[in-house]
Design a protein around this motif. Structure first.
Motif, PDB file in Angstrom:
ATOM      1  N   TYR A  99       0.816  -1.220   0.000  1.00  0.00           N
ATOM      2  CA  TYR A  99       0.000   0.000   0.000  1.00  0.00           C
ATOM      3  C   TYR A  99       0.852   1.274   0.000  1.00  0.00           C
ATOM      4  CZ  TYR A  99      -4.387  -2.480   1.119  1.00  0.00           C
ATOM      5  OH  TYR A  99      -5.503  -3.262   1.095  1.00  0.00           O
ATOM      6  N   LEU A 100       1.865   1.292   0.864  1.00  0.00           N
ATOM      7  CA  LEU A 100       2.653   2.519   1.022  1.00  0.00           C
ATOM      8  C   LEU A 100       4.032   2.403   0.385  1.00  0.00           C
ATOM      9  CD1 LEU A 100       1.789   3.331   4.760  1.00  0.00           C
ATOM     10  CD2 LEU A 100       0.685   4.225   2.711  1.00  0.00           C
ATOM     11  N   ASN A 132       4.295   2.558  -3.493  1.00  0.00           N
ATOM     12  CA  ASN A 132       3.998   3.888  -4.031  1.00  0.00           C
ATOM     13  C   ASN A 132       4.955   4.949  -3.511  1.00  0.00           C
ATOM     14  OD1 ASN A 132       1.782   3.219  -5.737  1.00  0.00           O
ATOM     15  ND2 ASN A 132       0.556   2.910  -3.916  1.00  0.00           N
ATOM     16  N   CYS A 170      -5.265   4.416   5.498  1.00  0.00           N
ATOM     17  CA  CYS A 170      -5.768   5.683   4.984  1.00  0.00           C
ATOM     18  C   CYS A 170      -5.272   6.844   5.837  1.00  0.00           C
ATOM     19  CB  CYS A 170      -7.287   5.674   4.961  1.00  0.00           C
ATOM     20  SG  CYS A 170      -7.922   4.652   3.630  1.00  0.00           S
ATOM     21  N   TYR A 171      -5.033   7.939   5.181  1.00  0.00           N
ATOM     22  CA  TYR A 171      -4.600   9.112   5.931  1.00  0.00           C
ATOM     23  C   TYR A 171      -5.123  10.389   5.293  1.00  0.00           C
ATOM     24  CZ  TYR A 171      -0.695   9.304   2.488  1.00  0.00           C
ATOM     25  OH  TYR A 171       0.076   9.364   1.354  1.00  0.00           O
ATOM     26  N   ILE A 194      -4.200  14.641   4.877  1.00  0.00           N
ATOM     27  CA  ILE A 194      -3.079  15.577   4.877  1.00  0.00           C
ATOM     28  C   ILE A 194      -3.664  16.932   5.253  1.00  0.00           C
ATOM     29  CG2 ILE A 194      -1.252  16.671   3.525  1.00  0.00           C
ATOM     30  CD1 ILE A 194      -1.322  14.216   1.683  1.00  0.00           C
ATOM     31  N   TYR A 199     -15.318  11.048   5.454  1.00  0.00           N
ATOM     32  CA  TYR A 199     -14.213  10.462   4.689  1.00  0.00           C
ATOM     33  C   TYR A 199     -14.358  10.673   3.178  1.00  0.00           C
ATOM     34  CZ  TYR A 199     -10.978   6.937   2.913  1.00  0.00           C
ATOM     35  OH  TYR A 199      -9.978   6.287   2.243  1.00  0.00           O
ATOM     36  N   TYR A 234     -17.647  -0.999   2.224  1.00  0.00           N
ATOM     37  CA  TYR A 234     -16.356  -0.701   1.606  1.00  0.00           C
ATOM     38  C   TYR A 234     -15.202  -1.313   2.382  1.00  0.00           C
ATOM     39  CZ  TYR A 234     -12.824   1.239  -1.194  1.00  0.00           C
ATOM     40  OH  TYR A 234     -11.761   1.319  -2.044  1.00  0.00           O
ATOM     41  N   TYR A 244     -10.937  -6.165  -2.982  1.00  0.00           N
ATOM     42  CA  TYR A 244     -10.116  -5.234  -3.766  1.00  0.00           C
ATOM     43  C   TYR A 244      -8.617  -5.535  -3.689  1.00  0.00           C
ATOM     44  CZ  TYR A 244     -14.540  -2.683  -3.937  1.00  0.00           C
ATOM     45  OH  TYR A 244     -15.842  -2.330  -4.119  1.00  0.00           O
ATOM     46  N   ARG A 285      -5.954  -6.499  -6.758  1.00  0.00           N
ATOM     47  CA  ARG A 285      -4.777  -5.692  -7.066  1.00  0.00           C
ATOM     48  C   ARG A 285      -3.467  -6.413  -6.775  1.00  0.00           C
ATOM     49  NH1 ARG A 285      -3.643  -0.017  -7.850  1.00  0.00           N
ATOM     50  NH2 ARG A 285      -5.852   0.430  -7.875  1.00  0.00           N
ATOM     51  N   TYR A 301       6.046  14.793  -0.511  1.00  0.00           N
ATOM     52  CA  TYR A 301       4.962  15.692  -0.075  1.00  0.00           C
ATOM     53  C   TYR A 301       5.337  17.163  -0.261  1.00  0.00           C
ATOM     54  CZ  TYR A 301       2.932  11.598   2.149  1.00  0.00           C
ATOM     55  OH  TYR A 301       2.394  10.373   2.370  1.00  0.00           O
ATOM     56  N   LYS A 326      -6.274  13.179  -1.780  1.00  0.00           N
ATOM     57  CA  LYS A 326      -5.482  13.947  -0.815  1.00  0.00           C
ATOM     58  C   LYS A 326      -3.991  13.782  -1.035  1.00  0.00           C
ATOM     59  CE  LYS A 326      -9.076  14.821   2.364  1.00  0.00           C
ATOM     60  NZ  LYS A 326      -9.499  15.193   3.695  1.00  0.00           N
ATOM     61  N   CYS A 327      -3.561  12.569  -1.439  1.00  0.00           N
ATOM     62  CA  CYS A 327      -2.120  12.390  -1.648  1.00  0.00           C
ATOM     63  C   CYS A 327      -1.769  12.440  -3.130  1.00  0.00           C
ATOM     64  CB  CYS A 327      -1.627  11.089  -1.010  1.00  0.00           C
ATOM     65  SG  CYS A 327      -2.110   9.603  -1.891  1.00  0.00           S
ATOM     66  N   MET A 358      -1.096   9.963  -4.908  1.00  0.00           N
ATOM     67  CA  MET A 358      -0.113   8.927  -5.233  1.00  0.00           C
ATOM     68  C   MET A 358      -0.617   7.509  -4.937  1.00  0.00           C
ATOM     69  SD  MET A 358       3.269  10.977  -3.864  1.00  0.00           S
ATOM     70  CE  MET A 358       2.617  11.480  -2.276  1.00  0.00           C
ATOM     71  N   GLY A 359      -1.930   7.366  -4.794  1.00  0.00           N
ATOM     72  CA  GLY A 359      -2.490   6.024  -4.594  1.00  0.00           C
ATOM     73  C   GLY A 359      -2.291   5.451  -3.211  1.00  0.00           C
ATOM     74  N   MET A 360      -2.240   6.297  -2.201  1.00  0.00           N
ATOM     75  CA  MET A 360      -1.982   5.784  -0.850  1.00  0.00           C
ATOM     76  C   MET A 360      -3.017   6.181   0.194  1.00  0.00           C
ATOM     77  SD  MET A 360       2.163   6.074  -0.658  1.00  0.00           S
ATOM     78  CE  MET A 360       2.270   7.822  -0.932  1.00  0.00           C
ATOM     79  N   CYS A 361      -3.438   7.444   0.196  1.00  0.00           N
ATOM     80  CA  CYS A 361      -4.240   7.944   1.325  1.00  0.00           C
ATOM     81  C   CYS A 361      -5.643   7.368   1.354  1.00  0.00           C
ATOM     82  CB  CYS A 361      -4.302   9.466   1.317  1.00  0.00           C
ATOM     83  SG  CYS A 361      -5.524  10.147   0.178  1.00  0.00           S
ATOM     84  N   GLY A 362      -6.112   6.838   0.220  1.00  0.00           N
ATOM     85  CA  GLY A 362      -7.375   6.115   0.198  1.00  0.00           C
ATOM     86  C   GLY A 362      -8.618   6.942  -0.091  1.00  0.00           C
ATOM     87  N   HIS A 363      -8.539   8.252   0.026  1.00  0.00           N
ATOM     88  CA  HIS A 363      -9.763   9.051  -0.054  1.00  0.00           C
ATOM     89  C   HIS A 363     -10.463   8.993  -1.412  1.00  0.00           C
ATOM     90  CE1 HIS A 363      -8.356  10.654   3.737  1.00  0.00           C
ATOM     91  NE2 HIS A 363      -9.610  10.972   3.935  1.00  0.00           N
ATOM     92  N   GLN A 367     -10.531   6.398  -3.375  1.00  0.00           N
ATOM     93  CA  GLN A 367     -10.815   5.030  -3.795  1.00  0.00           C
ATOM     94  C   GLN A 367     -12.284   4.840  -4.096  1.00  0.00           C
ATOM     95  OE1 GLN A 367      -9.310   1.312  -2.068  1.00  0.00           O
ATOM     96  NE2 GLN A 367      -8.213   2.667  -0.665  1.00  0.00           N
ATOM     97  N   GLY A 406     -12.390  -0.110  -5.262  1.00  0.00           N
ATOM     98  CA  GLY A 406     -11.060  -0.694  -5.177  1.00  0.00           C
ATOM     99  C   GLY A 406     -10.047  -0.043  -6.107  1.00  0.00           C
ATOM    100  N   HIS A 407     -10.453   1.000  -6.794  1.00  0.00           N
ATOM    101  CA  HIS A 407      -9.552   1.693  -7.712  1.00  0.00           C
ATOM    102  C   HIS A 407      -9.289   3.110  -7.209  1.00  0.00           C
ATOM    103  CE1 HIS A 407      -9.842  -1.428 -10.895  1.00  0.00           C
ATOM    104  NE2 HIS A 407     -10.904  -1.707 -10.170  1.00  0.00           N
ATOM    105  N   TYR A 408      -8.074   3.564  -7.430  1.00  0.00           N
ATOM    106  CA  TYR A 408      -7.714   4.903  -6.991  1.00  0.00           C
ATOM    107  C   TYR A 408      -7.974   5.884  -8.134  1.00  0.00           C
ATOM    108  CZ  TYR A 408      -5.197   2.625  -3.152  1.00  0.00           C
ATOM    109  OH  TYR A 408      -4.877   1.881  -2.051  1.00  0.00           O
ATOM    110  N   MET A 430      -4.816   7.620  -9.400  1.00  0.00           N
ATOM    111  CA  MET A 430      -3.730   6.903 -10.049  1.00  0.00           C
ATOM    112  C   MET A 430      -4.249   6.082 -11.230  1.00  0.00           C
ATOM    113  SD  MET A 430      -0.967   4.736  -7.854  1.00  0.00           S
ATOM    114  CE  MET A 430      -1.988   3.281  -7.680  1.00  0.00           C
ATOM    115  N   ASP A 431      -5.321   5.307 -10.989  1.00  0.00           N
ATOM    116  CA  ASP A 431      -5.921   4.490 -12.044  1.00  0.00           C
ATOM    117  C   ASP A 431      -6.813   5.368 -12.927  1.00  0.00           C
ATOM    118  OD1 ASP A 431      -4.767   2.396 -10.604  1.00  0.00           O
ATOM    119  OD2 ASP A 431      -6.598   2.075  -9.449  1.00  0.00           O
TER     120      ASP A 431
END
Lengths: 350, 277
Positions: free
Chosen positions: A116-117, A120, A257-258, A260, A284, A303, A311, A315, B5, B235-236, B238-243, B245, B248-250, B253-254
């Motif tokens: 995940y992290l 990327n 998830c995060y 910023i 969210y 989800y 998911y 992937r 960042y 938010k990021c 770069m396919g990481m922060c999840g917001h 999604q 199941g696809h970002y 990125m996707d």
């Protein structure tokens, strides 16, 4: 440090690492922590979470509620600071750390985070990952909510650690998973384990796994059930019960998830923060202007489960669950992933 | 290891007020972007927000920004000569390469025109590579029409139909200033002479995309030929922060551009495809 990101290390045989196993007693563990602490910040489980080693430590029998995720993926990480003119100062620092006493579910979580992290290029995660020695332990007892046997069991057969300890009687059989692990063992002159010790280790692993009350489901059965399960009445029930508090997200070893966000003082100086977020929380999926793409609790409940059992499989070819049972332990509504998996695999309109 | 960042600085060179709350910012250099990609725009103290790139890669960077959130409001306090931060570009962009030789239908609503402007520029610059091109654009009222001058310019290269949703004072009999259509953008479908064998590019508010998608499919467009840019809070980037999604696809990125065929194959259906069989 133990291995290349996201790739599992092949073992010479099931349960054995490529380096010869060693045998430690409890005093050797203390010497090991002492040795590590000269060069690194050492985290050990204490109470319900991992804390910086302060001289006292006793290896526990089971996992702790708050796993080592925060050591690699800080709950609140400053990514840079800025002054009142907007000039930015990088906050990326490389700290040498070691984490002692994590469990197979925790390590599985880290290997998932590598995808995940790590894949990327999350810079703070990669730095922590590269500079942290991982020393894990086989659980001696399972918690009520444990079902790690679905996802590989109590011992990490695929590697990913520097050292792995299994308690057998008065000793700890140590699997050595990396050059760094070997260097530590050599430095402490830890003796090699014998055939009997290794046999005792395997017996111990079998015993603990045998005590876990879960019959693993075939992977393809789970995937098919998830694919066809979006209208299962189970989701109505979960929507009623879930409090959408996000506690499961916080304790989950693979939830990543995060948000910023900026924190600013009255003087205009501040920091940009990367802070844990949770897909169960109402805001969210919200965008500027107030539209919310997952305003329905049902959509959020669904989800998170799909993001564990469907998911990530699409992937990465793996489930993003480690069977640690922490979400159940943390849940005020007593929502149990085992129950969800069982019901979804039963399918249809029960 | 780079701290990804940290934004790069870029200077505001010019600002055009498109409408009261939507301004186009021109910057001092281009970014190497595909049409349909976005940037994370940063102002220390106000955070970041994902903003579609409004410029073609041959132009200096432009961002068309509506003041709706913290960052975008802070952006509207910027003046010529000020700097902001950017990260990116991120995302995949519109499928312009694979659409060569085909007829194109572009359906946009509101600020959804902004991420399509670089695609329209690309088509205009390589006009002979594409078949018939139709641009449909819906705004809430005549005052909210973006890129007004360019819309006239583009009429030389494609059929451009503009409609406004609703506003009594602007109906032709009361206000002679607006002589165009009144009604939602899907109302233009009957007027434009679309080729349902062609490719459709759709961008606008979720409700508009939902109705446009449904209508295009019912008129015979293949789901694989209808492409939509999903709005999410990346938010990021770069396919990481999840917001961002979805299914199941970002989107960062996707996407953000996906064909309806892809969207329909996900267990979690995006809101933009609600109501399709």
């Amino acid at each position: 440090m133990p291995q290349e990101m996201g790739k599992s290390q092949e073992s010479s045989s099931a349960g054995n690492s490529v380096f010869s196993s060693r045998l430690m007693d409890e005093s050797a563990i203390h010497r090991l922590i002492d040795l590590l602490s000269r060069e690194r910040t050492v985290y050990v489980p204490q109470g319900n979470s991992f804390k910086v080693w302060d001289g006292s430590f006793s290896p526990g029998e089971r996992k702790v509620l708050f796993g080592p995720k925060k050591i690699f993926f800080g709950q609140k990480q400053k990514v840079f600071s800025f002054d009142s003119d907007g000039n930015v100062k990088d906050a990326l620092e490389h700290t040498m750390s070691a984490v002692f006493g994590l469990r197979a579910c925790d390590l599985n979580g880290i290997l998932m985070m590598d995808r995940y992290l790590g894949e990327n290029g999350e810079p703070f995660y990669l730095s922590a990952r590269e500079n942290t020695v991982i020393i894990g332990m086989t659980c001696e007892e399972a918690d009520d909510g444990c079902f790690c046997t679905q996802f590989g069991g109590v011992f990490p057969n695929k590697g990913g650690y520097d050292l792995w300890l299994t308690h057998t009687g008065d000793s700890f059989v140590v699997d050595v998973g990396s050059e760094e692990g070997k260097r530590l063992m050599d430095a402490l002159e830890v003796p090699y384990a014998g055939e009997d010790d290794i046999a005792a280790k395997k017996k111990e692993i079998e015993w603990v796994e045998g005590s876990i009350d879960w019959e693993p489901l075939p992977e393809d059965e789970i995937i098919n059930a998830m694919l066809n399960g979006i209208s299962n009445p189970l989701w109505d029930d979960l929507t009623e019960r879930c409090l959408a508090c996000g506690k499961c997200n916080m304790v989950c070893p693979t939830c990543h998830c995060y948000d910023i966000t900026d924190e600013v003082g009255l003087d205009g100086k501040g920091e940009r923060i990367r802070v844990w977020d949770a897909c169960h929380l109402f805001r969210y999926g919200m965008v500027a202007g107030g539209h919310n793409f997952r305003g329905e609790r049902r959509a959020r409940v669904q989800y998170r489960v799909y993001d564990k059992f469907y998911y990530p499989y699409e992937r990465y070819g793996v489930f993003a669950c480690t069977g640690c049972g922490r979400c159940l332990e943390a849940c005020n509504a007593n929502i149990d992933l085992r129950d969800i998996l069982t019901r979804i695999c039963q399918g249809g309109s029960t | 290891m780079n701290n990804t960042y940290i934004p790069e600085e870029i200077r505001v060179e010019r600002i055009i007020r498109e409408t009261d709350d939507t301004w186009t910012f021109f910057f001092d250099r281009p970014v190497n972007n595909e049409a349909g990609q976005f940037l994370e725009v940063s102002i220390p103290g106000y955070g970041e927000a994902p903003i579609s790139i409004n410029s073609h890669s041959s132009e200096r960077l432009r961002l068309c920004i509506r003041a709706v959130g913290n960052l975008t409001r802070a952006m509207h306090r910027k003046k010529v000569g000020d700097t902001i931060g950017i990260r990116g570009p991120f995302g995949n962009g519109w499928p312009l390469e694979s659409s060569k030789g085909k007829n194109l239908l572009i359906v946009t609503g509101g600020i959804g025109l902004a991420p399509l402007r670089p695609a329209i520029k690309e088509i205009v610059m390589n006009r002979k590579d594409y078949g018939d091109v139709v641009l449909l654009y819906g705004a809430r009222n005549p005052e909210l029409i973006l890129h007004k001058e360019e819309l006239s310019e583009w009429r030389k290269y494609m059929k451009v139909l503009v409609t406004v949703d609703y506003c009594e004072k602007y109906t032709p009999d009361i206000c002679p200033a607006w002589k165009g259509d009144v009604g939602v953008v899907t109302g233009l479908f009957d007027k434009c002479g679309m080729d349902t064998e062609g490719v459709a590019l759709v961008c606008g508010p979720p409700i508009m995309m939902k109705f446009a998608a449904k209508e295009l499919l019912s008129r015979g467009f293949e789901p694989g030929n209808v492409h939509m840019s999903l709005e999410r809070h990346m938010k990021c980037g770069m396919g990481m922060c999840g917001h961002c999604q979805v299914g199941g696809h970002y989107a960062c990125m996707d996407g953000p551009v996906f064909s309806i065929e892809e969207l329909l194959s996900w267990p979690e259906r995006p809101e933009e495809t609600e109501g399709i069989q």
